[in-house]
Design a protein around this motif. Structure first.
Motif, PDB file in Angstrom:
ATOM      1  N   SER A  14       0.834  -1.196   0.219  1.00  0.00           N
ATOM      2  CA  SER A  14       0.124  -0.153   0.041  1.00  0.00           C
ATOM      3  C   SER A  14       0.868   1.272  -0.149  1.00  0.00           C
ATOM      4  O   SER A  14       2.140   1.106   0.295  1.00  0.00           O
ATOM      5  N   ALA A  15       0.500   2.192  -0.426  1.00  0.00           N
ATOM      6  CA  ALA A  15       1.085   3.523  -0.591  1.00  0.00           C
ATOM      7  C   ALA A  15       0.137   4.783  -0.487  1.00  0.00           C
ATOM      8  O   ALA A  15      -1.149   4.549  -0.980  1.00  0.00           O
ATOM      9  N   SER A  16       0.865   5.698   0.002  1.00  0.00           N
ATOM     10  CA  SER A  16       0.016   7.058   0.070  1.00  0.00           C
ATOM     11  C   SER A  16       1.020   8.368  -0.124  1.00  0.00           C
ATOM     12  O   SER A  16       2.039   8.207   0.122  1.00  0.00           O
ATOM     13  N   SER A  38      -3.850   0.866  -3.032  1.00  0.00           N
ATOM     14  CA  SER A  38      -3.825  -0.557  -2.132  1.00  0.00           C
ATOM     15  C   SER A  38      -3.643  -1.421  -3.319  1.00  0.00           C
ATOM     16  O   SER A  38      -4.307  -1.621  -4.478  1.00  0.00           O
ATOM     17  N   ASP A  39      -2.729  -2.271  -3.146  1.00  0.00           N
ATOM     18  CA  ASP A  39      -2.486  -3.654  -3.863  1.00  0.00           C
ATOM     19  C   ASP A  39      -3.645  -4.585  -3.908  1.00  0.00           C
ATOM     20  O   ASP A  39      -4.620  -4.418  -3.304  1.00  0.00           O
ATOM     21  N   LYS A  40      -3.481  -5.528  -4.828  1.00  0.00           N
ATOM     22  CA  LYS A  40      -4.750  -6.556  -5.036  1.00  0.00           C
ATOM     23  C   LYS A  40      -4.628  -7.368  -3.380  1.00  0.00           C
ATOM     24  O   LYS A  40      -3.862  -7.216  -2.868  1.00  0.00           O
ATOM     25  N   PHE A  44      -6.436 -18.404  -5.620  1.00  0.00           N
ATOM     26  CA  PHE A  44      -7.180 -17.345  -5.577  1.00  0.00           C
ATOM     27  C   PHE A  44      -7.481 -16.175  -6.578  1.00  0.00           C
ATOM     28  O   PHE A  44      -6.155 -16.122  -7.553  1.00  0.00           O
ATOM     29  N   ILE A  45      -8.552 -15.770  -6.945  1.00  0.00           N
ATOM     30  CA  ILE A  45      -8.959 -14.620  -7.747  1.00  0.00           C
ATOM     31  C   ILE A  45      -8.886 -13.528  -6.996  1.00  0.00           C
ATOM     32  O   ILE A  45      -9.709 -13.468  -6.252  1.00  0.00           O
ATOM     33  N   PHE A  46      -7.916 -12.588  -7.228  1.00  0.00           N
ATOM     34  CA  PHE A  46      -7.719 -11.459  -6.379  1.00  0.00           C
ATOM     35  C   PHE A  46      -8.828 -10.236  -6.801  1.00  0.00           C
ATOM     36  O   PHE A  46      -9.047 -10.193  -7.859  1.00  0.00           O
ATOM     37  N   GLU A  47      -9.057  -9.401  -5.868  1.00  0.00           N
ATOM     38  CA  GLU A  47      -9.669  -7.999  -6.320  1.00  0.00           C
ATOM     39  C   GLU A  47      -8.690  -7.489  -6.838  1.00  0.00           C
ATOM     40  O   GLU A  47      -7.337  -7.173  -6.252  1.00  0.00           O
ATOM     41  N   PRO A  48      -8.890  -6.344  -7.869  1.00  0.00           N
ATOM     42  CA  PRO A  48      -7.722  -5.618  -8.501  1.00  0.00           C
ATOM     43  C   PRO A  48      -7.190  -4.505  -7.453  1.00  0.00           C
ATOM     44  O   PRO A  48      -7.915  -4.157  -6.536  1.00  0.00           O
ATOM     45  N   VAL A 103     -13.763  -2.689  -4.180  1.00  0.00           N
ATOM     46  CA  VAL A 103     -14.623  -3.308  -3.151  1.00  0.00           C
ATOM     47  C   VAL A 103     -13.802  -3.078  -1.787  1.00  0.00           C
ATOM     48  O   VAL A 103     -12.657  -3.130  -1.704  1.00  0.00           O
ATOM     49  N   ASN A 104     -14.798  -2.600  -0.937  1.00  0.00           N
ATOM     50  CA  ASN A 104     -14.066  -2.267   0.352  1.00  0.00           C
ATOM     51  C   ASN A 104     -14.774  -3.067   1.474  1.00  0.00           C
ATOM     52  O   ASN A 104     -14.850  -2.309   2.732  1.00  0.00           O
TER      53      ASN A 104
END
Length: 174
Positions: free
Chosen positions: A60-62, A86-88, A106-110, A143-144
């Protein structure tokens, strides 16, 4: 319930570059994994072996900037912008609620990023401020919250992140 481990590093830096300019940076890297899967059955599911924690992206980065612009009249503008990335990630560690490809991966959220900005006007005298602001300015879809139960009940219980919003504000002190 399974037993898991998490290790990593998170660094935040705030730099007051001048009296009027400040910058901030945040970087994170974590590894999360269930070491012991608890109860697991390929037929009924459960925490999948070596699955990552839900909503725990590896990276993650900001980055953000804040700049104060004084005016000759004594009023000022405050300009603020920030971007978070945010990474997958997976939404659930339970195999029956996590989509997997044909090989069982696993199929990750992007990965996604959100850009926000705000400008605040403060008069030289008075008890008010006015602002204009925008959140998720690039209208990123992500998606959160929630979990995917399509394999179990046929429903995807998903919470979608807020879409682009812009607005104005007035703050008055009495």
């Amino acid at each position: 319930h399974g037993v898991g481990t998490v290790d990593g590093i998170e660094v935040e830096l705030t730099l007051a570059a001048t009296d009027r300019l400040s910058l901030n940076l945040g970087l994170g890297h974590i590894n999360s994994e269930y070491r012991s899967r608890g109860f697991y059955s390929p037929q009924t599911g459960g925490i999948a072996p070596n699955s990552p924690f839900a909503y725990a992206p590896d990276n993650s980065a900001s980055i953000g900037v804040q700049y104060d612009v004084p005016l000759d009249s004594g009023a000022s503008w405050l300009l603020v912008g920030n971007y978070g990335w945010s990474d997958k990630y997976v939404r659930d560690a339970a195999s029956q609620r996590t989509p997997m490809d044909a090989d069982g991966n696993f199929i990750f959220e992007p990965a996604y990023g959100v850009l926000n900005a705000r400008a605040v006007f403060t008069p030289s005298r008075g008890n008010w401020t006015a602002s204009i602001w925008g959140t998720n300015l690039t209208d990123e879809r992500y998606v959160n919250g929630g979990f995917d139960a399509r394999n179990v009940w046929g429903y995807d219980f998903v919470v979608i992140g807020r879409s682009r919003e812009v607005g104005v504000g007035l703050n008055v002190s009495f």
